[in-house]
Write an enzyme that holds these catalytic residues in place. Sequence first.
Site, short mmCIF file in Angstrom:
data_model
loop_
_atom_site.label_atom_id
_atom_site.label_comp_id
_atom_site.label_asym_id
_atom_site.label_seq_id
_atom_site.Cartn_x
_atom_site.Cartn_y
_atom_site.Cartn_z
N SER A 85 -34.04 26.57 -27.63
CA SER A 85 -33.06 27.55 -28.13
C SER A 85 -33.41 28.97 -27.69
CB SER A 85 -33.00 27.49 -29.65
OG SER A 85 -34.28 27.71 -30.20
N CYS B 210 -62.91 15.57 -42.55
CA CYS B 210 -63.68 15.44 -41.32
C CYS B 210 -64.80 14.41 -41.50
CB CYS B 210 -64.25 16.82 -40.97
SG CYS B 210 -65.30 16.82 -39.52
N GLY C 219 -33.81 22.46 -22.77
CA GLY C 219 -33.69 22.09 -24.17
C GLY C 219 -34.46 22.94 -25.15
N HIS D 195 -47.75 24.71 -28.13
CA HIS D 195 -47.84 24.69 -29.59
C HIS D 195 -48.74 23.57 -30.11
CE1 HIS D 195 -43.72 26.98 -29.82
NE2 HIS D 195 -44.72 27.72 -29.39
P1 OAD Z 1 -34.90 24.28 -31.12
O1 OAD Z 1 -34.58 23.21 -32.10
O2 OAD Z 1 -34.94 25.68 -31.61
O3 OAD Z 1 -33.86 24.23 -29.92
C1 OAD Z 1 -33.50 23.05 -29.30
C2 OAD Z 1 -32.43 23.37 -28.29
O4 OAD Z 1 -32.13 22.20 -27.54
C3 OAD Z 1 -31.11 23.84 -28.92
O5 OAD Z 1 -30.69 25.01 -28.22
C4 OAD Z 1 -30.14 22.67 -28.66
O6 OAD Z 1 -28.83 23.11 -28.39
C5 OAD Z 1 -30.73 22.05 -27.41
N1 OAD Z 1 -30.52 20.60 -27.27
C6 OAD Z 1 -30.51 19.66 -28.23
N2 OAD Z 1 -30.39 18.45 -27.70
C7 OAD Z 1 -30.31 18.61 -26.36
C8 OAD Z 1 -30.19 17.71 -25.24
N3 OAD Z 1 -30.16 16.40 -25.40
N4 OAD Z 1 -30.12 18.26 -24.00
C9 OAD Z 1 -30.17 19.61 -23.81
N5 OAD Z 1 -30.29 20.48 -24.82
C10 OAD Z 1 -30.37 19.99 -26.08
O7 OAD Z 1 -36.28 23.87 -30.42
P2 OAD Z 1 -37.29 24.78 -29.61
O8 OAD Z 1 -36.59 25.79 -28.80
O9 OAD Z 1 -38.21 23.85 -28.91
O10 OAD Z 1 -42.48 25.91 -33.08
O11 OAD Z 1 -38.06 25.49 -30.79
C11 OAD Z 1 -39.13 26.31 -30.46
C12 OAD Z 1 -40.16 26.26 -31.55
O12 OAD Z 1 -39.57 26.54 -32.82
C13 OAD Z 1 -40.78 24.89 -31.77
O13 OAD Z 1 -41.79 24.57 -30.86
C14 OAD Z 1 -41.35 25.02 -33.16
C15 OAD Z 1 -40.16 25.70 -33.83
O14 OAD Z 1 -40.42 26.52 -34.85
C16 OAD Z 1 -43.50 25.78 -33.94
O15 OAD Z 1 -43.56 24.89 -34.77
C17 OAD Z 1 -44.55 26.82 -33.76
#
Ligand code: OAD
Length: 241
Positions: A188, A146, A186, A118
């Site tokens: 979702s 820029c 980590g 991303h």
């Molecule tokens: P999320 O915020 O959707 O998910 C984070 C996950 O990490 C959740 O399932 C939490 O339960 C888990 N979590 C939190 N703390 C943790 C820890 N210490 N150890 C283990 N697990 C933990 O984040 P992403 O899945 O990264 O995209 O989200 C994906 C994308 O959605 C991001 O890159 C962003 C967002 O929209 C864009 O901006 C394009």
Amino acid sequence: MTDKIQILQDKIIHSKSIVVLTGAGVSQESGISTFRGEDGLWNDFKPEELANYGSFIKSPKIVWDWYEWRKDIIMNAQPNACHYGLSRIESKKNILIVSQNVDGLHEEAGSKNLIELHGNIWETICIKCMDVQKEKSLHKDIPPDCSLCNGLLRPNVVWFDEIIPASKIDNISEKINHCDLFLILGTSGLVQPASLFGVYAKQKNKYVIEINLDETPNNHFYDLHITDKVGEVFNSLNYDF
Ligand code: OAD
């Protein structure tokens, strides 16, 4: 070490090639909010209003203010045991990290074989001349322009109304085809295409381990789910192999 973490340890030791998908949960223990779940960023801000090219063109200052606020938090964050653990594994194994995080903490921890799916929050791209610059600092003037052509700069990240080039996805799929172990840390599992890699790895018969504090939609496909903080898990691993 629990039985599940022992399996993770053994799988890492016996794998020749590892692919790792990371999400916001990996940086949570560095003090950076996740997007979803309790205290998630998107609880206060609507992504469609901020992480969106159409909104940026309409209100670049509002979008930039939000990015500068995030950059300020990230600037003071340090990589944690997970970032450092993955970087230590890279000195011994063939490992590719595919991160959805834009915070640059994997690079800061020393990881080299890294795809920032991303983008990176420290990079800007000019929407006129497409010049890319990277600097770990906050901008004095918002929105920034820029230095080459005076065009509007934007963060060099992927927004919700944008797509990731197919060649990038093909490259990652190819790496999954040849790995022995796929780790999902980590995330979702709600945002495509990243959320599809784990299922693809299972289709290719790879051993898949997920570490997440919560259940995720594709949980049941995977071989092992470790319900712990990912930094704590990596802190308990032994890297002398
Ligand atoms: P999320 O915020 O959707 O998910 C984070 C996950 O990490 C959740 O399932 C939490 O339960 C888990 N979590 C939190 N703390 C943790 C820890 N210490 N150890 C283990 N697990 C933990 O984040 P992403 O899945 O990264 O995209 O989200 C994906 C994308 O959605 C991001 O890159 C962003 C967002 O929209 C864009 O901006 C394009």
